[in-house]
Design an enzyme around this catalytic site. Structure first.
Site, PDB file in Angstrom:
ATOM      1  N   LYS A 112      -0.871  -3.871  -3.418  1.00 20.49           N
ATOM      2  CA  LYS A 112      -2.172  -3.291  -3.068  1.00 20.49           C
ATOM      3  C   LYS A 112      -2.245  -1.899  -3.688  1.00 20.49           C
ATOM      4  CE  LYS A 112      -5.214  -1.881   0.702  1.00 20.49           C
ATOM      5  NZ  LYS A 112      -5.292  -0.450   0.339  1.00 20.49           N
ATOM      6  N   SER A 132       0.802  -1.207   0.000  1.00 17.30           N
ATOM      7  CA  SER A 132       0.000   0.000   0.000  1.00 17.30           C
ATOM      8  C   SER A 132       0.843   1.270   0.000  1.00 17.30           C
ATOM      9  CB  SER A 132      -0.945  -0.053   1.208  1.00 17.30           C
ATOM     10  OG  SER A 132      -1.973   0.869   1.103  1.00 17.30           O
ATOM     11  N   GLN A 170      -8.838   3.676  -0.056  1.00 20.60           N
ATOM     12  CA  GLN A 170     -10.087   3.579   0.700  1.00 20.60           C
ATOM     13  C   GLN A 170     -10.400   4.888   1.423  1.00 20.60           C
ATOM     14  OE1 GLN A 170      -7.708   0.930   0.893  1.00 20.60           O
ATOM     15  NE2 GLN A 170      -8.989   0.036  -0.709  1.00 20.60           N
TER      16      GLN A 170
END
Length: 485
Positions: A337, A312, A341
């Protein structure tokens, strides 16, 4: 909340940091939880005409099911649990492991984690095809000490199976008081049989940023996650090392599961010339928004050290510095990833929270690394002792036994300099001699069998070996990469 020096993480109640706790998150809703983020306001405005509300026939269907359950089900049910289940079901239907519904208590843990103080054993997990998969263990945590690795599949906890559970329920299975044991069965690539690990729930003191300057002038800054105060701590460490005359820098984001988007952007632009693209965010309509650097480039060389537990925000940092600052990436291919979000809690009104994927992120050159990860410029695998499964004996290991436990013991013996001559899981005569030699040098009775005492001594020797920086081949390669430049 102000943090000076070390940031304290209390790993007390939860035994895991799920992906519902620490993932790449837009910070608006996290920093100001009482104010809806811009996307939330847009959704409310667009729904003034009821466009997104349930139609009459849809509402009738839900009410009918609710009435049937409350009047016909053979047991009494909690109405709030039914509502939570309905919302959770909607989120689950998206088939996105990073879009989840959190009831009030889980939402509270999530907010704490983003602030840099959370509970757990220190491993982020996600849900993939109905299985609980480790994203990464946090350095210095019980998860790391037990030998849990990125990509491990968690099968059961204390005998209770995890397959088929949603993420929150799986995490709940692992909760427990400090000092208690969580016996976790793990499926690991390359092993034909499940591995059992024992994790001791405990209070853990973890810092998000560590920095040191080596005698050769190379600075090493380790970033363990990107919480709200990480950028502040990072800048302090960077300024301190630069003041000491740092000639090159290694950024270590191994087993860093990610964190808050603006924080990693702030860190990345410390090394990127003004106007350079740090990251791109693309919405579902294909519209892209670029975040550009407000910082400046550095004169010294930079390397980013990563592994398959770097996910991420760690991947954003690696991609930005590789493509926009000439940094070399060293280690293993990262986790992969590539989504963003946002958390919405104001709209729900009861303390619960929906965290939903709203976009994907791209590197400065427009590459989407989701499920593929970022490949290093210099590939370096960790030594076998870093990844070997820890021993969990139900009986002593001895001559002519076969199994994964024997194989793990052989890898440990070999890595520590005792030669079992084989690492195929067969306890042969050479393994007996290697065990005897180890036992003799560690004050144990030289039986040639691996009993509980020998296993514990072997584990301690492995941990000591791993903690010795002289054995960190990935770090040494990153330092060489900086030195060559």
């Amino acid at each position: 909340m102000q943090f000076k020096g070390r940031t304290v993480f209390a790993f007390v109640m939860l035994t895991m940091i799920a992906s519902v706790l620490v993932t790449l998150t837009l910070a608006d809703q996290i920093i100001k939880p009482d104010e809806p983020s811009a996307p939330a306001l847009t959704a409310v405005a667009a729904d003034e005409g009821g466009r997104y509300r349930l139609k009459e026939e849809e509402l009738t269907k839900l009410n009918a099911v609710l009435e049937l359950i409350e009047t016909k089900y053979y047991q009494k049910v909690d109405r709030l649990e039914l509502l939570d289940g309905a919302v959770s079901g909607m989120m689950s239907s998206l088939d996105d492991p990073y879009s989840v519904y959190m009831e009030k208590s889980a939402a509270q843990h999530f907010s704490e984690s983003i602030e840099g103080s959370f509970t757990g054993i220190g491993a982020e997990v996600t849900l993939e095809n109905g299985r609980i998969v480790v994203v990464s263990p946090i350095k210095g945590s019980p998860a790391e000490r037990s030998g849990l690795l990125a990509k491990d599949v968690l099968l059961s906890v204390n005998g209770e199976k995890l397959d088929g559970l949603n993420l929150q329920d799986a995490v709940a299975k692992i909760r427990g008081p400090k000092g208690t044991k969580a016996k976790i069965q793990v499926q690991r690539a390359g092993f034909s049989e499940p591995i059992q690990l024992v994790l001791i729930r405990d209070d853990i003191d973890v810092e998000t940023v560590y920095g040191n300057l080596r005698p050769d002038g190379v600075g090493v800054i380790e970033i363990r996650q990107f919480s709200l105060h990480t950028a502040e701590r990072f800048k302090e460490e960077l300024a301190r090392l630069e003041k000491q005359g740092m000639k090159g820098l290694v950024l270590d984001v191994r087993n860093n599961p990610g964190g808050v988007l603006p924080v990693v952007v702030e860190i990345a632009q410390s090394f990127m010339a003004k106007g350079k693209t740090v990251v791109q965010v693309e919405d579902r309509d294909g519209n892209r928004e670029k975040t550009v650097s407000e910082g400046q480039s550095k004169s010294y060389p930079i390397a980013v050290l990563m592994n398959k537990g770097s996910a991420s925000a760690s991947e954003i940092l690696a991609g930005a510095l590789q493509e926009g600052a000439g940094a070399k990436l060293v280690g293993e291919t990262s986790f992969g990833k590539g989504t963003v979000q946002v958390s919405y809690n104001k709209a729900l009104g009861d303390g619960s929270l929906v965290k939903m994927t709203i976009a994907k992120w791209l590197t400065p050159n427009g590459n989407w690394i989701h499920e593929n990860g970022i490949k290093p410029d210099i590939a370096v695998q960790p030594p076998d002792l870093y990844t070997v499964a820890r021993l969990s004996l139900t009986e002593s290991l001895k001559l002519d036994m076969i199994g994964e436990q024997v194989r793990s013991a052989q890898i440990m013996l070999h890595g520590l300099g005792y030669e079992p001559k084989r690492e195929d899981g067969y306890f042969g005569a050479e393994t007996v001699e290697a065990v005897k030699k180890f036992q003799t040098e560690h004050g144990l009775q030289a039986t040639g069998q691996i009993d509980q005492k020998t296993a514990e001594s072997l584990e301690k020797a492995v941990i000591k070996w791993i903690q010795d920086k002289a054995n960190d081949t990935q770090l040494h390669e990153a330092i060489k990469a900086v030195g060559r430049k």
